[in-house]
Design a protein around this motif. Structure first.
Motif, PDB file in Angstrom:
ATOM      1  N   PRO A   1       0.786  -1.235   0.000  1.00  0.00           N
ATOM      2  CA  PRO A   1       0.000   0.000   0.000  1.00  0.00           C
ATOM      3  C   PRO A   1       0.822   1.290   0.000  1.00  0.00           C
ATOM      4  N   ARG A   2       2.095   1.225   0.360  1.00  0.00           N
ATOM      5  CA  ARG A   2       2.916   2.438   0.349  1.00  0.00           C
ATOM      6  C   ARG A   2       3.213   2.883  -1.084  1.00  0.00           C
ATOM      7  N   GLY A   3       3.477   1.928  -1.962  1.00  0.00           N
ATOM      8  CA  GLY A   3       3.695   2.221  -3.373  1.00  0.00           C
ATOM      9  C   GLY A   3       5.041   2.847  -3.716  1.00  0.00           C
ATOM     10  N   ARG A   4       5.860   3.106  -2.728  1.00  0.00           N
ATOM     11  CA  ARG A   4       7.169   3.727  -2.977  1.00  0.00           C
ATOM     12  C   ARG A   4       8.076   3.464  -1.786  1.00  0.00           C
ATOM     13  N   ILE A   5       9.351   3.689  -1.990  1.00  0.00           N
ATOM     14  CA  ILE A   5      10.305   3.555  -0.886  1.00  0.00           C
ATOM     15  C   ILE A   5      10.826   4.938  -0.532  1.00  0.00           C
ATOM     16  N   GLY A   6      10.827   5.241   0.731  1.00  0.00           N
ATOM     17  CA  GLY A   6      11.303   6.541   1.191  1.00  0.00           C
ATOM     18  C   GLY A   6      11.466   6.525   2.697  1.00  0.00           C
ATOM     19  N   GLY A   7      11.741   7.684   3.269  1.00  0.00           N
ATOM     20  CA  GLY A   7      11.851   7.835   4.718  1.00  0.00           C
ATOM     21  C   GLY A   7      12.779   6.808   5.352  1.00  0.00           C
ATOM     22  N   PRO A   8      12.291   6.107   6.374  1.00  0.00           N
ATOM     23  CA  PRO A   8      13.149   5.177   7.110  1.00  0.00           C
ATOM     24  C   PRO A   8      13.536   3.944   6.298  1.00  0.00           C
ATOM     25  N   PHE A   9      12.807   3.690   5.223  1.00  0.00           N
ATOM     26  CA  PHE A   9      13.072   2.483   4.451  1.00  0.00           C
ATOM     27  C   PHE A   9      14.334   2.596   3.608  1.00  0.00           C
ATOM     28  N   ILE A  10      14.781   3.818   3.355  1.00  0.00           N
ATOM     29  CA  ILE A  10      16.051   4.024   2.639  1.00  0.00           C
ATOM     30  C   ILE A  10      17.216   3.473   3.482  1.00  0.00           C
ATOM     31  N   PRO A  11      17.387   3.905   4.736  1.00  0.00           N
ATOM     32  CA  PRO A  11      18.479   3.308   5.504  1.00  0.00           C
ATOM     33  C   PRO A  11      18.224   1.844   5.864  1.00  0.00           C
ATOM     34  N   LEU A  12      16.977   1.462   6.121  1.00  0.00           N
ATOM     35  CA  LEU A  12      16.686   0.073   6.458  1.00  0.00           C
ATOM     36  C   LEU A  12      17.051  -0.878   5.319  1.00  0.00           C
ATOM     37  N   LEU A  13      17.117  -0.368   4.108  1.00  0.00           N
ATOM     38  CA  LEU A  13      17.467  -1.189   2.956  1.00  0.00           C
ATOM     39  C   LEU A  13      18.876  -1.780   3.090  1.00  0.00           C
ATOM     40  N   ARG A  14      19.705  -1.202   3.945  1.00  0.00           N
ATOM     41  CA  ARG A  14      21.044  -1.766   4.172  1.00  0.00           C
ATOM     42  C   ARG A  14      20.955  -3.167   4.778  1.00  0.00           C
ATOM     43  N   SER A  15      19.816  -3.477   5.365  1.00  0.00           N
ATOM     44  CA  SER A  15      19.548  -4.809   5.904  1.00  0.00           C
ATOM     45  C   SER A  15      18.220  -5.269   5.310  1.00  0.00           C
ATOM     46  N   PRO A  16      18.233  -5.826   4.095  1.00  0.00           N
ATOM     47  CA  PRO A  16      16.988  -6.099   3.377  1.00  0.00           C
ATOM     48  C   PRO A  16      16.008  -6.999   4.135  1.00  0.00           C
ATOM     49  N   GLU A  17      16.511  -7.981   4.857  1.00  0.00           N
ATOM     50  CA  GLU A  17      15.604  -8.854   5.616  1.00  0.00           C
ATOM     51  C   GLU A  17      14.937  -8.072   6.746  1.00  0.00           C
ATOM     52  N   THR A  18      15.695  -7.207   7.400  1.00  0.00           N
ATOM     53  CA  THR A  18      15.105  -6.361   8.440  1.00  0.00           C
ATOM     54  C   THR A  18      14.059  -5.443   7.822  1.00  0.00           C
ATOM     55  N   LEU A  19      14.390  -4.816   6.707  1.00  0.00           N
ATOM     56  CA  LEU A  19      13.441  -3.954   6.019  1.00  0.00           C
ATOM     57  C   LEU A  19      12.148  -4.703   5.726  1.00  0.00           C
ATOM     58  N   THR A  20      12.246  -5.882   5.173  1.00  0.00           N
ATOM     59  CA  THR A  20      11.059  -6.643   4.795  1.00  0.00           C
ATOM     60  C   THR A  20      10.186  -6.933   6.017  1.00  0.00           C
ATOM     61  N   ARG A  21      10.808  -7.368   7.085  1.00  0.00           N
ATOM     62  CA  ARG A  21      10.039  -7.709   8.287  1.00  0.00           C
ATOM     63  C   ARG A  21       9.463  -6.466   8.957  1.00  0.00           C
ATOM     64  N   VAL A  22      10.254  -5.414   9.040  1.00  0.00           N
ATOM     65  CA  VAL A  22       9.802  -4.180   9.675  1.00  0.00           C
ATOM     66  C   VAL A  22       8.657  -3.558   8.885  1.00  0.00           C
ATOM     67  N   GLN A  23       8.803  -3.494   7.574  1.00  0.00           N
ATOM     68  CA  GLN A  23       7.764  -2.827   6.788  1.00  0.00           C
ATOM     69  C   GLN A  23       6.461  -3.614   6.794  1.00  0.00           C
ATOM     70  N   LYS A  24       6.529  -4.933   6.916  1.00  0.00           N
ATOM     71  CA  LYS A  24       5.309  -5.736   7.008  1.00  0.00           C
ATOM     72  C   LYS A  24       4.556  -5.431   8.302  1.00  0.00           C
ATOM     73  N   LEU A  25       5.295  -5.313   9.398  1.00  0.00           N
ATOM     74  CA  LEU A  25       4.663  -4.934  10.663  1.00  0.00           C
ATOM     75  C   LEU A  25       4.028  -3.558  10.528  1.00  0.00           C
ATOM     76  N   GLY A  26       4.777  -2.624   9.968  1.00  0.00           N
ATOM     77  CA  GLY A  26       4.252  -1.273   9.779  1.00  0.00           C
ATOM     78  C   GLY A  26       3.049  -1.229   8.867  1.00  0.00           C
ATOM     79  N   GLU A  27       3.067  -2.030   7.823  1.00  0.00           N
ATOM     80  CA  GLU A  27       1.929  -2.104   6.907  1.00  0.00           C
ATOM     81  C   GLU A  27       0.676  -2.527   7.674  1.00  0.00           C
ATOM     82  N   HIS A  28       0.814  -3.556   8.504  1.00  0.00           N
ATOM     83  CA  HIS A  28      -0.332  -4.001   9.305  1.00  0.00           C
ATOM     84  C   HIS A  28      -0.786  -2.902  10.268  1.00  0.00           C
ATOM     85  N   LEU A  29       0.150  -2.318  11.002  1.00  0.00           N
ATOM     86  CA  LEU A  29      -0.226  -1.327  12.015  1.00  0.00           C
ATOM     87  C   LEU A  29      -0.816  -0.066  11.396  1.00  0.00           C
TER      88      LEU A  29
END
Length: 188
Positions: free
Chosen positions: A29-57
């Protein structure tokens, strides 16, 4: 503070794991990458798990946007996180949070004339910040307003957006240039 410590990675320099994480985030639903997801991309597995939690919340919490965005603004103010504030201030107002409540949060003070559900969530936030626990009276009010799932969603929103604020403050994610309503730092 000067410059982002972890700026956007050029497409041609992304690893396969990073490309996969970006594609998955963009497909949601975000449709783009920005904000905190730019630095989180340095750890792609962390990004994937974190953004899924955020998507739900953010998109599926039992709390209505007025209340979830209220909590997010409280976190943004606590951490003086301008990017988070910029991303969620308008959403809070659109969700029905009163402008005077948004202004009080920006000023770092307890808002006047909150609805009962807002006051219960403010007390949750305040007690967790000051006492690192929640009183029986506040817990009972939270249960009465939101039920057990709502209490868990509220605490998870506070924790999730605290994580994002910490990531952005550490990596100095810049506030977008077009941000009209910027948080002022607290005087210390």
């Amino acid at each position: 503070m000067s410059g982002a410590r972890m700026p956007e990675i050029p497409q041609e320099k992304l690893s396969e794991a990073q490309k996969k994480a970006v594609a998955e985030l963009i497909a949601g639903p975000r449709g783009r990458i920005g904000g905190p997801f730019i630095p989180l991309l340095r750890s792609p597995e962390t990004l994937t798990r974190v953004q899924k939690l955020g998507e739900h919340l953010r998109f599926n919490s039992v709390l209505p946007p007025r209340l979830s965005e209220f909590l997010i603004l409280l976190v943004a103010r606590t951490w003086t996180q301008g990017t988070e504030w910029h991303a969620h201030r308008g959403l809070a107002l659109k969700g029905g949070l009163k402008p005077d409540i948004v202004e009080a949060i920006a000023e770092g003070r307890r808002p006047d004339a909150m609805a009962a559900d807002e006051a219960a969530l403010y007390d949750l936030y305040d007690e967790l910040q000051r006492n690192r626990c929640v009183s029986d009276a506040t817990y009972a009010r939270l249960i009465a307003h939101f039920g057990e799932q709502g209490v868990i969603d509220a605490v998870a929103i506070l924790g999730y957006y605290t994580l994002l604020a910490m990531v952005m403050n550490t990596t100095r994610v810049p506030v977008p240039a077009e941000a009209e309503h910027r948080l002022k730092p607290f005087p210390y």
